[in-house]
Design an enzyme around this catalytic site. Structure first.
Site, PDB file in Angstrom:
ATOM      1  N   TYR A 283      21.443 -13.922 -55.851  1.00 31.35           N
ATOM      2  CA  TYR A 283      20.204 -13.454 -56.479  1.00 31.35           C
ATOM      3  C   TYR A 283      19.463 -12.495 -55.558  1.00 31.35           C
ATOM      4  CZ  TYR A 283      21.301 -17.683 -59.127  1.00 31.35           C
ATOM      5  OH  TYR A 283      21.954 -18.655 -59.838  1.00 31.35           O
TER       6      TYR A 283
ATOM      7  N   LYS B  19      20.963 -29.955 -29.577  1.00 32.54           N
ATOM      8  CA  LYS B  19      19.780 -30.044 -30.436  1.00 32.54           C
ATOM      9  C   LYS B  19      20.077 -31.099 -31.489  1.00 32.54           C
ATOM     10  CE  LYS B  19      15.675 -29.000 -31.712  1.00 32.54           C
ATOM     11  NZ  LYS B  19      14.491 -29.371 -30.886  1.00 32.54           N
TER      12      LYS B  19
ATOM     13  N   ASP C 201      15.351 -26.804 -26.323  1.00 30.51           N
ATOM     14  CA  ASP C 201      13.963 -26.393 -26.076  1.00 30.51           C
ATOM     15  C   ASP C 201      13.521 -26.795 -24.667  1.00 30.51           C
ATOM     16  OD1 ASP C 201      14.283 -28.955 -27.115  1.00 30.51           O
ATOM     17  OD2 ASP C 201      12.536 -28.902 -28.428  1.00 30.51           O
TER      18      ASP C 201
ATOM     19  N   ASP D 137      23.747 -17.699 -26.095  1.00 32.16           N
ATOM     20  CA  ASP D 137      23.258 -16.316 -26.187  1.00 32.16           C
ATOM     21  C   ASP D 137      21.809 -16.242 -25.720  1.00 32.16           C
ATOM     22  OD1 ASP D 137      23.030 -13.563 -27.000  1.00 32.16           O
ATOM     23  OD2 ASP D 137      21.920 -14.296 -28.741  1.00 32.16           O
TER      24      ASP D 137
ATOM     25  N   ASP E  92      19.894 -14.613 -21.796  1.00 30.12           N
ATOM     26  CA  ASP E  92      18.884 -13.574 -21.549  1.00 30.12           C
ATOM     27  C   ASP E  92      17.834 -14.148 -20.593  1.00 30.12           C
ATOM     28  OD1 ASP E  92      20.077 -11.735 -23.334  1.00 30.12           O
ATOM     29  OD2 ASP E  92      18.116 -11.025 -24.029  1.00 30.12           O
TER      30      ASP E  92
HETATM   31  C1  IPM Z   1      25.439 -10.826 -26.551  1.00 30.86           C
HETATM   32  C2  IPM Z   1      24.811 -10.100 -27.723  1.00 30.86           C
HETATM   33  C3  IPM Z   1      25.598 -10.342 -29.007  1.00 30.86           C
HETATM   34  C4  IPM Z   1      25.646 -11.831 -29.272  1.00 30.86           C
HETATM   35  C5  IPM Z   1      25.030  -9.591 -30.229  1.00 30.86           C
HETATM   36  C6  IPM Z   1      24.966  -8.128 -29.964  1.00 30.86           C
HETATM   37  C7  IPM Z   1      25.745  -9.901 -31.487  1.00 30.86           C
HETATM   38  O1  IPM Z   1      23.472 -10.456 -27.876  1.00 30.86           O
HETATM   39  O2  IPM Z   1      26.621 -10.600 -26.263  1.00 30.86           O
HETATM   40  O3  IPM Z   1      24.724 -11.573 -25.883  1.00 30.86           O
HETATM   41  O4  IPM Z   1      24.691 -12.379 -29.852  1.00 30.86           O
HETATM   42  O5  IPM Z   1      26.615 -12.461 -28.885  1.00 30.86           O
HETATM   43 MN    MN Z   2      22.717 -11.699 -26.271  1.00 34.67          MN
END
Ligand code: IPM
Ligand code: MN
Ligand code: NAD
Length: 354
Positions: free
Chosen positions: A145, A187, A220, A244, A248
């Site tokens: 939809y 989680k 978390d 992922d 970061d």
């Molecule tokens: C990573 C990137 C990828 C992921 C994206 C670009 C799809 O963020 O390699 O960390 O999420 O794996």
């Molecule tokens: Mn990433």
């Protein structure tokens, strides 16, 4: 003399500029093992997609399979939707080539300022083992939809016993070569199917590694502890999405996305493994010549490790550590004014003689 064939996908944005530098440094470092690296550049990218309607040619996977390893920059362009570009190359590659171990080291180098107060060099030293082929990234689901008020989107998380077990075993094996501690990220308080299986498998695998300290942490709380006390982590094992996001975070607490390297490994070596920086195509700085090439250079170091070129890999890492410690040449993400090229040249100059 050992010779290796390496596929190179620079990709988009800062991808090609950092990968060119990584090749330069790896080519100088490989002399330590007297090896030959034959680089095969492939023009696959979002621009290629705009021109051809495809991220890679139809025989792209066959082409890639004929290589010993793959070095990749980044994929993603502001003018092309991410769900098209990433699902046309990077994400299917991790699955097709069964690169189920996504290894992501985070180390606070001497000379690098952590945004966290009073962190000594080397005090943050972790290795994240991210599951790379299933979990929250399984492309299973659908939409119904579309465009109507009762639109539905279903995205199915997929956790298999085999998938959980193999990444966890890899993490424990890795921990045996480090500080012998594994933290599993979960989680299961909210996700009562997939994450409960994840926890059960973790408990089972733990039993085979009584010499390794193990524990579980809700994602978390883990996000908080990556900031509050990152030094307590050694090996961390996480699902695809949690790994992922947390990497970061581990990248920034050790100074910059511009330092974070990664390896996408197929441990059985049935398929080529792929090496890439953790960062993306960074459209905000692309073309300015100021991207930090060290994440790509360190990823090339992981590639050298994988090919068994230990002396070359160690020489490369030694040179990177020296440049960071000296501190004179660094890109703006690390508080400096140097260009991508100047940093790569400094690493080349810092390489120990073969
Ligand atoms: C990573 C990137 C990828 C992921 C994206 C670009 C799809 O963020 O390699 O960390 O999420 O794996
Ligand atoms: Mn990433
Ligand atoms: P990003 O990692 O590209 O950038 C995030 C921030 O970090 C930006 O401010 C950028 O300037 C900075 N940064 C990243 N790498 C740097 C480097 N080497 N030197 C200096 N600064 C650096 O993440 P994003 O902006 O969320 O994503 C941009 C595009 O890249 C999107 O299309 C995304 O999907 C894609 N992406 C691709 C990969 C990959 O191919 N492996 C990984 C992550 C994101």
């Amino acid at each position: 003399m050992a010779a290796f064939r390496i596929a190179v996908i620079g990709g988009d944005g800062i991808g090609p500029e950092v990968i060119d530098r990584a090749i330069q440094v790896a080519d100088a470092a490989r002399r330590h093992d007297n090896a030959v690296l034959d680089w095969n550049p492939l023009p696959w990218s979002s621009i290629h997609y705009q021109k051809t309607g495809q991220m890679m040619p139809p025989d792209g996977w066959d082409i890639l399979r004929r290589h010993d390893a793959i070095l990749l920059g980044a994929i993603g362009h502001p003018d092309v939707p991410d769900h098209i570009t990433l699902h046309g190359l990077l994400l299917p590659m991790r699955r097709k080539f069964d690169q189920y171990v996504n290894l992501r080291p985070a180390y606070l180098y001497d000379g690098v300022q952590s945004p966290l107060r009073d962190k000594a060099p080397g005090s943050i030293d972790m290795m994240v083992y991210r599951e790379n082929t299933e979990g929250e990234y399984a492309p299973i689901g659908g939409r119904l939809y579309q465009g109507t008020p009762h639109e539905i989107a279903i995205q199915t998380n997929t956790f298999t016993r085999r998938g959980c077990e193999r990444i966890m075993r890899a993490a424990f094996e890795g921990a045996r070569k480090r500080r012998k501690k594994v933290t599993s990220i979960t989680k299961s308080n909210a996700q009562t199917f997939g994450m409960v299986l994840w926890d059960e498998v973790f408990k089972d695998v733990c039993r085979d590694y009584p010499d390794v300290e193990s524990g579980s942490l809700l994602v978390d709380a883990a996000a908080m502890d990556f900031v509050r006390k990152p030094e307590v982590f050694d090996v961390v094992v996480a699902s695809n999405l949690f790994g992922d996001i947390l990497t970061d975070l581990s990248a920034i607490v050790t100074g910059s996305m511009g330092l974070a390297a990664s390896a996408n490994i197929n441990p059985e070596r049935t398929f080529p493994s792929m090496f890439e920086p953790v960062h993306g195509s960074a459209p905000d700085i692309a073309g300015k010549g100021i991207s930090n090439p060290l994440a790509a250079i360190l990823s090339a170091g992981l590639l050298l490790d994988h090919l068994g070129l230990d002396k070359s890999a160690n020489a490369l890492r030694q040179a990177v550590a020296k440049v960071l410690k000296d501190g004179a040449v660094r890109t703006p993400d690390l508080g400096g004014k140097s260009s991508t090229t100047e940093v790569a040249d400094a690493v080349l100059a810092a390489l120990p003689r073969a």
